[in-house]
Design an enzyme around this catalytic site. Sequence first.
Site, mmCIF file in Angstrom:
data_model
loop_
_atom_site.group_PDB
_atom_site.id
_atom_site.type_symbol
_atom_site.label_atom_id
_atom_site.label_comp_id
_atom_site.label_asym_id
_atom_site.label_seq_id
_atom_site.Cartn_x
_atom_site.Cartn_y
_atom_site.Cartn_z
ATOM 1 C CG ASN A 9 -1.723 1.261 1.370
ATOM 2 O OD1 ASN A 9 -1.747 2.090 0.456
ATOM 3 N ND2 ASN A 9 -2.402 1.410 2.505
ATOM 4 C CD1 TRP A 10 3.501 1.043 -3.075
ATOM 5 C CD2 TRP A 10 3.483 2.352 -4.895
ATOM 6 N NE1 TRP A 10 4.203 0.401 -4.067
ATOM 7 C CE2 TRP A 10 4.208 1.189 -5.196
ATOM 8 C CE3 TRP A 10 3.340 3.334 -5.889
ATOM 9 C CZ2 TRP A 10 4.791 0.973 -6.448
ATOM 10 C CZ3 TRP A 10 3.912 3.105 -7.143
ATOM 11 C CH2 TRP A 10 4.634 1.940 -7.414
ATOM 12 C CE LYS A 11 -0.240 3.208 4.794
ATOM 13 N NZ LYS A 11 -0.187 3.306 6.245
ATOM 14 C CG HIS A 94 -5.828 2.024 5.198
ATOM 15 N ND1 HIS A 94 -5.404 2.944 6.120
ATOM 16 C CD2 HIS A 94 -4.811 1.141 5.046
ATOM 17 C CE1 HIS A 94 -4.163 2.623 6.501
ATOM 18 N NE2 HIS A 94 -3.782 1.537 5.859
ATOM 19 C CD GLU A 96 -2.990 5.584 6.721
ATOM 20 O OE1 GLU A 96 -2.943 5.643 5.481
ATOM 21 O OE2 GLU A 96 -2.075 5.066 7.414
ATOM 22 C CD GLU A 165 -3.513 -2.313 7.218
ATOM 23 O OE1 GLU A 165 -2.509 -2.636 6.585
ATOM 24 O OE2 GLU A 165 -4.032 -1.189 7.125
ATOM 25 N N GLY A 171 2.592 2.390 10.802
ATOM 26 C CA GLY A 171 3.566 3.464 10.667
ATOM 27 C C GLY A 171 4.270 3.836 11.959
ATOM 28 C CB SER A 210 5.255 -1.703 11.990
ATOM 29 O OG SER A 210 4.884 -0.339 12.187
ATOM 30 N N GLY A 231 2.886 -1.107 4.239
ATOM 31 C CA GLY A 231 2.938 0.331 3.967
ATOM 32 C C GLY A 231 4.365 0.756 3.660
ATOM 33 N N GLY A 232 5.016 1.353 4.647
ATOM 34 C CA GLY A 232 6.356 1.931 4.465
ATOM 35 C C GLY A 232 7.341 1.020 3.741
HETATM 36 P P1 13P Z 1 3.054 0.427 7.690
HETATM 37 O O1 13P Z 1 3.572 -0.877 7.094
HETATM 38 O O2 13P Z 1 3.794 1.616 7.183
HETATM 39 O O3 13P Z 1 2.934 0.372 9.154
HETATM 40 O O4 13P Z 1 1.554 0.599 7.108
HETATM 41 C C1 13P Z 1 0.662 -0.440 7.215
HETATM 42 C C2 13P Z 1 -0.545 -0.082 6.436
HETATM 43 O O5 13P Z 1 -1.273 0.826 6.796
HETATM 44 C C3 13P Z 1 -0.807 -0.835 5.201
HETATM 45 O O6 13P Z 1 -2.081 -0.558 4.701
#
Ligand code: 13P
Length: 247
Positions: A9-11, A94, A96, A165, A171, A210, A231-232
Site C-alpha cells: 500500500n503505497w499510500k 483502511h 486512514e 491492521e 507506521g 509495521s 505500507g512503508g
Molecule cells: P506500515 O507498514 O507503514 O505500518 O503501514 C501499514 C498499512 O497501513 C498498510 O495498509
Amino acid sequence: MRTPLIAGNWKMNGSLAANATLLASILGDAAAVSAELAVCVPAPYLGQVQSVLGGSPVRWGAQDVSAHERGAFTGEISAQMLLDFGCSYVIVGHSERRSYHGESDELVAQKAQRVLANGLTPIVCVGETLEQREQGATDAVVSRQLAPVLDTMGTQLASMVIAYEPVWAIGTGKTATPEMAQQVHARIRAMLAERDAESAQQVRVLYGGSMKPDNAKDLLAMPDIDGGLIGGASLNASDFLAIAQAA
Ligand code: 13P
C-alpha cells in the site's frame, strides 16, 4: 491451501520517476517469489503501473473507490474505472480513510460490495486503536467492522481478502506479536466460518502494521496469517521482496 498475498500500500507516495525505479526492481526479482505480489498505488499512477506490470505475475490495485456506480460525484473514482486500468484489488476501509474521512462500517461494506460487483477483489481493512485494545475491545471492534461487510457478501464471501491492521501498529514501528496477531486472525476466520465454513478456509487474512523484513517471517508463520499489507516497507523494493520471500 491459501496462496500468500503480499500487497504493498503505497499510500500517498510516489512520482512517475520514483515509481519506474521501484517497479523495475520489483519486476526484476518477482520470479523468485512464490507468494502472490501486488501493489496498490495512487490512482493517477494506475496507467503507469498497468503499462509496466501488464503481462507480469505482479498484480496491482487501488487504495479506495466510490460506493456509487457512476454519476455526479465530483472527485470520486468508480470501480469500473479501476477495472479499465487492469486492477485486481481495491483496498477498502483502511483506518486512514475511516479516521480522516469519517468512513463508517456501512460505507465500507457498500464499497466492498461495489468492488465485487465489478469483478474486482476488495481488501477490507479492520483493526482496533490502542485505546480499544487496552479496554479489551479488540474482538468487539473487529466484529462490528466486519459484520456489515459479511452481511452484504452473501455467496461471494470467498472472493474477498481481509486485512487485520491494528491502528496502533501502522507506521509506528510497533508490531503486534505473532501470537497477538494470530489470535485476532483466528477470530476473524471464525466469524467467516459462522457464515460459510468452506469459504472461511479460502479467504486470505493479511496482517498489516509495521511489517518489515525482520518480523515478517514470524508473523507469516502463523496458521491464520496469509500474507501482508505493507505500507512503508513497500516503498523499498528490497524490503518488499524480502517480506515476500519470507511468505
Ligand atoms: P506500515 O507498514 O507503514 O505500518 O503501514 C501499514 C498499512 O497501513 C498498510 O495498509
